[in-house]
Scaffold this motif. Structure first.
Motif, PDB file in Angstrom:
ATOM      1  N   TYR A 194       0.838  -1.205   0.000  1.00  0.00           N
ATOM      2  CA  TYR A 194       0.000   0.000   0.000  1.00  0.00           C
ATOM      3  C   TYR A 194       0.867   1.247   0.000  1.00  0.00           C
ATOM      4  O   TYR A 194       0.692   2.148  -0.821  1.00  0.00           O
ATOM      5  CB  TYR A 194      -0.921  -0.007   1.221  1.00  0.00           C
ATOM      6  CG  TYR A 194      -1.610   1.303   1.472  1.00  0.00           C
ATOM      7  CD1 TYR A 194      -2.611   1.754   0.626  1.00  0.00           C
ATOM      8  CD2 TYR A 194      -1.252   2.109   2.553  1.00  0.00           C
ATOM      9  CE1 TYR A 194      -3.239   2.963   0.848  1.00  0.00           C
ATOM     10  CE2 TYR A 194      -1.868   3.319   2.779  1.00  0.00           C
ATOM     11  CZ  TYR A 194      -2.859   3.739   1.926  1.00  0.00           C
ATOM     12  OH  TYR A 194      -3.481   4.951   2.148  1.00  0.00           O
ATOM     13  N   TYR A 195       1.844   1.286   0.922  1.00  0.00           N
ATOM     14  CA  TYR A 195       2.660   2.493   1.018  1.00  0.00           C
ATOM     15  C   TYR A 195       3.568   2.657  -0.198  1.00  0.00           C
ATOM     16  O   TYR A 195       3.749   3.782  -0.676  1.00  0.00           O
ATOM     17  CB  TYR A 195       3.468   2.489   2.323  1.00  0.00           C
ATOM     18  CG  TYR A 195       2.605   2.856   3.499  1.00  0.00           C
ATOM     19  CD1 TYR A 195       2.136   4.153   3.659  1.00  0.00           C
ATOM     20  CD2 TYR A 195       2.199   1.899   4.420  1.00  0.00           C
ATOM     21  CE1 TYR A 195       1.312   4.487   4.707  1.00  0.00           C
ATOM     22  CE2 TYR A 195       1.370   2.228   5.480  1.00  0.00           C
ATOM     23  CZ  TYR A 195       0.934   3.526   5.616  1.00  0.00           C
ATOM     24  OH  TYR A 195       0.106   3.861   6.640  1.00  0.00           O
ATOM     25  N   SER A 196       4.123   1.555  -0.700  1.00  0.00           N
ATOM     26  CA  SER A 196       4.982   1.742  -1.872  1.00  0.00           C
ATOM     27  C   SER A 196       4.129   2.177  -3.065  1.00  0.00           C
ATOM     28  O   SER A 196       4.565   2.996  -3.879  1.00  0.00           O
ATOM     29  CB  SER A 196       5.796   0.483  -2.178  1.00  0.00           C
ATOM     30  OG  SER A 196       4.937  -0.537  -2.568  1.00  0.00           O
ATOM     31  N   GLY A 197       2.902   1.666  -3.151  1.00  0.00           N
ATOM     32  CA  GLY A 197       1.984   2.100  -4.207  1.00  0.00           C
ATOM     33  C   GLY A 197       1.692   3.591  -4.095  1.00  0.00           C
ATOM     34  O   GLY A 197       1.680   4.325  -5.083  1.00  0.00           O
ATOM     35  N   LEU A 198       1.471   4.013  -2.857  1.00  0.00           N
ATOM     36  CA  LEU A 198       1.147   5.415  -2.612  1.00  0.00           C
ATOM     37  C   LEU A 198       2.319   6.324  -2.971  1.00  0.00           C
ATOM     38  O   LEU A 198       2.149   7.355  -3.619  1.00  0.00           O
ATOM     39  CB  LEU A 198       0.791   5.575  -1.127  1.00  0.00           C
ATOM     40  CG  LEU A 198      -0.240   6.609  -0.740  1.00  0.00           C
ATOM     41  CD1 LEU A 198      -1.474   6.499  -1.608  1.00  0.00           C
ATOM     42  CD2 LEU A 198      -0.634   6.431   0.716  1.00  0.00           C
ATOM     43  N   PHE A 199       3.528   5.905  -2.568  1.00  0.00           N
ATOM     44  CA  PHE A 199       4.702   6.705  -2.923  1.00  0.00           C
ATOM     45  C   PHE A 199       4.924   6.682  -4.425  1.00  0.00           C
ATOM     46  O   PHE A 199       5.400   7.667  -5.005  1.00  0.00           O
ATOM     47  CB  PHE A 199       5.950   6.214  -2.183  1.00  0.00           C
ATOM     48  CG  PHE A 199       5.970   6.615  -0.726  1.00  0.00           C
ATOM     49  CD1 PHE A 199       5.865   7.955  -0.374  1.00  0.00           C
ATOM     50  CD2 PHE A 199       6.060   5.677   0.280  1.00  0.00           C
ATOM     51  CE1 PHE A 199       5.856   8.348   0.955  1.00  0.00           C
ATOM     52  CE2 PHE A 199       6.049   6.058   1.618  1.00  0.00           C
ATOM     53  CZ  PHE A 199       5.954   7.394   1.957  1.00  0.00           C
ATOM     54  N   GLY A 200       4.567   5.564  -5.062  1.00  0.00           N
ATOM     55  CA  GLY A 200       4.673   5.486  -6.515  1.00  0.00           C
ATOM     56  C   GLY A 200       3.738   6.483  -7.181  1.00  0.00           C
ATOM     57  O   GLY A 200       4.089   7.123  -8.174  1.00  0.00           O
ATOM     58  N   VAL A 201       2.539   6.618  -6.628  1.00  0.00           N
ATOM     59  CA  VAL A 201       1.560   7.550  -7.176  1.00  0.00           C
ATOM     60  C   VAL A 201       2.048   8.985  -7.020  1.00  0.00           C
ATOM     61  O   VAL A 201       1.933   9.806  -7.933  1.00  0.00           O
ATOM     62  CB  VAL A 201       0.210   7.370  -6.437  1.00  0.00           C
ATOM     63  CG1 VAL A 201      -0.688   8.568  -6.643  1.00  0.00           C
ATOM     64  CG2 VAL A 201      -0.471   6.119  -6.909  1.00  0.00           C
ATOM     65  N   ILE A 202       2.626   9.275  -5.854  1.00  0.00           N
ATOM     66  CA  ILE A 202       3.113  10.638  -5.624  1.00  0.00           C
ATOM     67  C   ILE A 202       4.296  10.922  -6.552  1.00  0.00           C
ATOM     68  O   ILE A 202       4.445  12.022  -7.060  1.00  0.00           O
ATOM     69  CB  ILE A 202       3.552  10.809  -4.150  1.00  0.00           C
ATOM     70  CG1 ILE A 202       2.364  10.555  -3.218  1.00  0.00           C
ATOM     71  CG2 ILE A 202       4.099  12.200  -3.910  1.00  0.00           C
ATOM     72  CD1 ILE A 202       2.743  10.384  -1.767  1.00  0.00           C
ATOM     73  N   GLY A 203       5.098   9.888  -6.807  1.00  0.00           N
ATOM     74  CA  GLY A 203       6.265  10.058  -7.667  1.00  0.00           C
ATOM     75  C   GLY A 203       7.267  10.993  -7.023  1.00  0.00           C
ATOM     76  O   GLY A 203       7.340  11.103  -5.801  1.00  0.00           O
ATOM     77  N   PHE A 216       2.590  14.111   4.610  1.00  0.00           N
ATOM     78  CA  PHE A 216       1.521  13.536   5.409  1.00  0.00           C
ATOM     79  C   PHE A 216       1.694  12.018   5.531  1.00  0.00           C
ATOM     80  O   PHE A 216       1.614  11.441   6.606  1.00  0.00           O
ATOM     81  CB  PHE A 216       0.222  13.856   4.671  1.00  0.00           C
ATOM     82  CG  PHE A 216      -0.984  13.757   5.509  1.00  0.00           C
ATOM     83  CD1 PHE A 216      -1.425  14.859   6.206  1.00  0.00           C
ATOM     84  CD2 PHE A 216      -1.679  12.573   5.604  1.00  0.00           C
ATOM     85  CE1 PHE A 216      -2.544  14.776   6.979  1.00  0.00           C
ATOM     86  CE2 PHE A 216      -2.796  12.483   6.376  1.00  0.00           C
ATOM     87  CZ  PHE A 216      -3.236  13.584   7.062  1.00  0.00           C
ATOM     88  N   ILE A 217       1.950  11.388   4.393  1.00  0.00           N
ATOM     89  CA  ILE A 217       2.096   9.937   4.370  1.00  0.00           C
ATOM     90  C   ILE A 217       3.365   9.516   5.113  1.00  0.00           C
ATOM     91  O   ILE A 217       3.388   8.527   5.842  1.00  0.00           O
ATOM     92  CB  ILE A 217       2.143   9.415   2.912  1.00  0.00           C
ATOM     93  CG1 ILE A 217       0.907   9.851   2.144  1.00  0.00           C
ATOM     94  CG2 ILE A 217       2.274   7.895   2.867  1.00  0.00           C
ATOM     95  CD1 ILE A 217      -0.389   9.366   2.697  1.00  0.00           C
ATOM     96  N   LYS A 218       4.442  10.305   4.918  1.00  0.00           N
ATOM     97  CA  LYS A 218       5.711   9.959   5.567  1.00  0.00           C
ATOM     98  C   LYS A 218       5.582   9.995   7.081  1.00  0.00           C
ATOM     99  O   LYS A 218       6.148   9.159   7.785  1.00  0.00           O
ATOM    100  CB  LYS A 218       6.805  10.935   5.120  1.00  0.00           C
ATOM    101  CG  LYS A 218       7.330  10.630   3.740  1.00  0.00           C
ATOM    102  CD  LYS A 218       8.189  11.756   3.244  1.00  0.00           C
ATOM    103  CE  LYS A 218       8.644  11.444   1.845  1.00  0.00           C
ATOM    104  NZ  LYS A 218      10.061  11.401   1.697  1.00  0.00           N
ATOM    105  N   LEU A 219       4.846  10.960   7.559  1.00  0.00           N
ATOM    106  CA  LEU A 219       4.621  11.074   9.000  1.00  0.00           C
ATOM    107  C   LEU A 219       3.897   9.825   9.514  1.00  0.00           C
ATOM    108  O   LEU A 219       4.210   9.280  10.577  1.00  0.00           O
ATOM    109  CB  LEU A 219       3.763  12.319   9.255  1.00  0.00           C
ATOM    110  CG  LEU A 219       3.884  12.991  10.614  1.00  0.00           C
ATOM    111  CD1 LEU A 219       5.268  13.570  10.773  1.00  0.00           C
ATOM    112  CD2 LEU A 219       2.855  14.102  10.739  1.00  0.00           C
ATOM    113  N   GLU A 220       2.940   9.389   8.722  1.00  0.00           N
ATOM    114  CA  GLU A 220       2.158   8.211   9.100  1.00  0.00           C
ATOM    115  C   GLU A 220       3.056   6.967   9.133  1.00  0.00           C
ATOM    116  O   GLU A 220       2.941   6.137  10.036  1.00  0.00           O
ATOM    117  CB  GLU A 220       1.066   8.048   8.049  1.00  0.00           C
ATOM    118  CG  GLU A 220      -0.106   7.240   8.508  1.00  0.00           C
ATOM    119  CD  GLU A 220      -1.125   7.167   7.402  1.00  0.00           C
ATOM    120  OE1 GLU A 220      -1.865   8.141   7.222  1.00  0.00           O
ATOM    121  OE2 GLU A 220      -1.174   6.145   6.706  1.00  0.00           O
ATOM    122  N   VAL A 221       3.940   6.867   8.134  1.00  0.00           N
ATOM    123  CA  VAL A 221       4.849   5.728   8.069  1.00  0.00           C
ATOM    124  C   VAL A 221       5.758   5.720   9.299  1.00  0.00           C
ATOM    125  O   VAL A 221       5.982   4.674   9.927  1.00  0.00           O
ATOM    126  CB  VAL A 221       5.696   5.785   6.771  1.00  0.00           C
ATOM    127  CG1 VAL A 221       6.798   4.756   6.798  1.00  0.00           C
ATOM    128  CG2 VAL A 221       4.815   5.568   5.561  1.00  0.00           C
TER     129      VAL A 221
END
Lengths: 357, 84
Positions: A194-203, A216-221
């Motif tokens: 999920y997270y790698s997909g999300l980071f892939g989307v953000i690029g 935001f996502i990095k903080l969650e990670v």
């Protein structure tokens, strides 16, 4: 199975068209946030019984959900179903009122509920949970609709469920790796996916929006990794090759590789230098026996920092993300109160689990 | 050649009156566009807020028309230019 898949698979999922129109979306979301239960409500809810609380939230945003489900369920089950339904509908509404970039990012973010649901289904089948028990915990806020999910939940075995998911991105992982026993491993892999997909989307974030979203996502990670690290250190796991597969890559500040190699005391010492210390220092006692306090503090920290950032960047995706996590938190709090009351837990114990801001 | 000579003979393309008229036109056009843009942003935000809470209609309406002052200033400026 094809016809119940409302959307095309991810590979052909192009960036959504349309302009962002933040002025509209953000103001509307802010108005929605003002309707969340205020913190003064929680002490009052603590003094009520399950039915009273149900009646109380029936007078708020949950009215339609409770009205519609009241024929089928009762007690804490009714509340649980109503909360899940409300959460799913609220997130669906966010997708309806946004367009362009924020819409795309939110829909990717909400894939976490697909992961959540798949985990629930597999866990339910592994422990032979009844259909009703599984349905109670499904939240159809992702791409999988409630109809699809209930069809999946009604299937006999996990093999059938995995086969039915053959159109999704999760299929290769589930099909190759899951053997009916290694659920913990699969859950972790799904999270990582999920997270790698999300980071892939953000690029490589170029627009301001994606930068803020990435932060935001990095903080969650980081928060997730920190929780896992604490749990492992407490359990005495020190081996790097045991810890690292459980870490999610892409955190904001925590260097997981360095932290993973440290013994417990040094690990806590290393956390002192991070931005999270102020938030968690209150629960950092030498003989910490439960991680609930820590997790509540971390959640509180992420909620507060989301609010701060939503004031710094008022016309951006941050206020929308801020609302998403606040709403989720409200539903979680209510669920904790309902389940706690139903199980007859002490008020103090329930209060400790709530994250109220 | 004939057209060029005609222009040369009738003086510059814009005389003082033409410049005045152009100034007045610019004053009203630019301010009109500016208030339209501002009202669009505020208007969509107001609609968003109103969709959730109808009670905000009054406030939304007032906030939406505030940028109208920009174009009114433009109108005043263009009238002053014309009457000078």
């Amino acid at each position: 199975m094809d016809k119940i898949w409302g959307k095309k698979p991810r590979k052909s999922d192009k960036k959504k068209k349309g302009t962002s129109n933040y002025a509209y979306a953000v103001t509307r979301v802010r108005a929605m946030k003002s309707k969340l239960l205020p913190k003064e409500t929680y002490p009052r809810l603590m003094n009520m019984g399950v039915d009273e609380i149900t009646r109380f939230i029936q007078e708020s945003e949950y009215k339609n959900d409770i009205d519609e489900l009241a024929m089928k369920y009762s007690g804490a089950d009714l509340a649980e179903h109503a909360l899940n339904r409300n959460l799913a509908l609220t997130y669906a509404k966010l997708l309806l009122i946004t367009a362009g970039e924020p819409n795309y990012l939110i829909s990717e973010y909400l894939r976490r509920y697909d992961i959540w649901n798949i985990k629930t289904l597999l866990r339910g089948k592994q422990y032979n949970a009844s259909l009703e028990e599984i349905l109670e915990t499904l939240i159809s806020a992702g791409e999988l609709t409630y109809t699809t999910l209930s069809e999946l939940a009604a299937m006999e075995s996990y093999e059938e469920i995995i086969e039915a998911l053959n159109e999704t991105d999760y299929y290769p992982l589930l099909q190759e790796e899951y053997d009916g026993t290694n659920l913990a491993y699969i859950e972790n892999e799904l999270d990582k996916m999920y997270y790698s997909g999300l980071f892939g989307v953000i690029g490589k974030p170029r627009s301001k929006d994606r930068k803020l979203f990435a932060r935001f996502i990095k903080l969650e990670v980081d928060a997730k990794n920190m929780g896992t690290l604490f749990r492992l250190k407490k359990a005495g796991v020190e081996q790097l090759d045991e810890i690292m597969p459980l870490m999610i890559e892409g955190g904001l500040e925590l260097n997981t590789e360095k932290l993973a190699s440290l013994p417990y005391e040094e690990f806590v010492e290393a956390l002192r230098k991070t931005r999270y210390w102020d938030a968690i220092s209150g629960v950092m006692v030498p003989d910490m026996d439960s991680l609930t306090g820590l997790e509540c503090r971390l959640l509180k920290f992420s909620l507060e920092s989301a609010t701060t950032y939503s004031h710094v960047s008022p016309i951006s995706i941050v206020p929308i993300m801020d609302y998403i996590i606040y709403k989720n938190n409200e539903v979680n709090n209510l669920r904790i109160i309902f389940r706690g009351k139903e199980a007859g837990l002490e008020d103090e114990l329930i209060k400790d689990q709530l994250v109220v801001i | 050649m004939v057209a060029g000579e005609a222009v040369m003979m009738s003086g510059p393309i814009l005389d003082a009156a033409g410049m005045k008229a152009l100034g007045a036109a610019l004053a009203i056009t630019v301010t009109g566009l500016a208030s339209a843009w501002a009202e669009k942003e505020i208007g969509t935000a107001a609609i968003g807020a109103m969709a959730e809470n109808e009670g905000l209609f009054g406030k939304g309406l007032i906030l939406t028309v505030i940028p109208e002052t920009i174009v009114i200033f433009g109108l005043v400026a263009s009238l002053l230019i014309n009457s000078a």
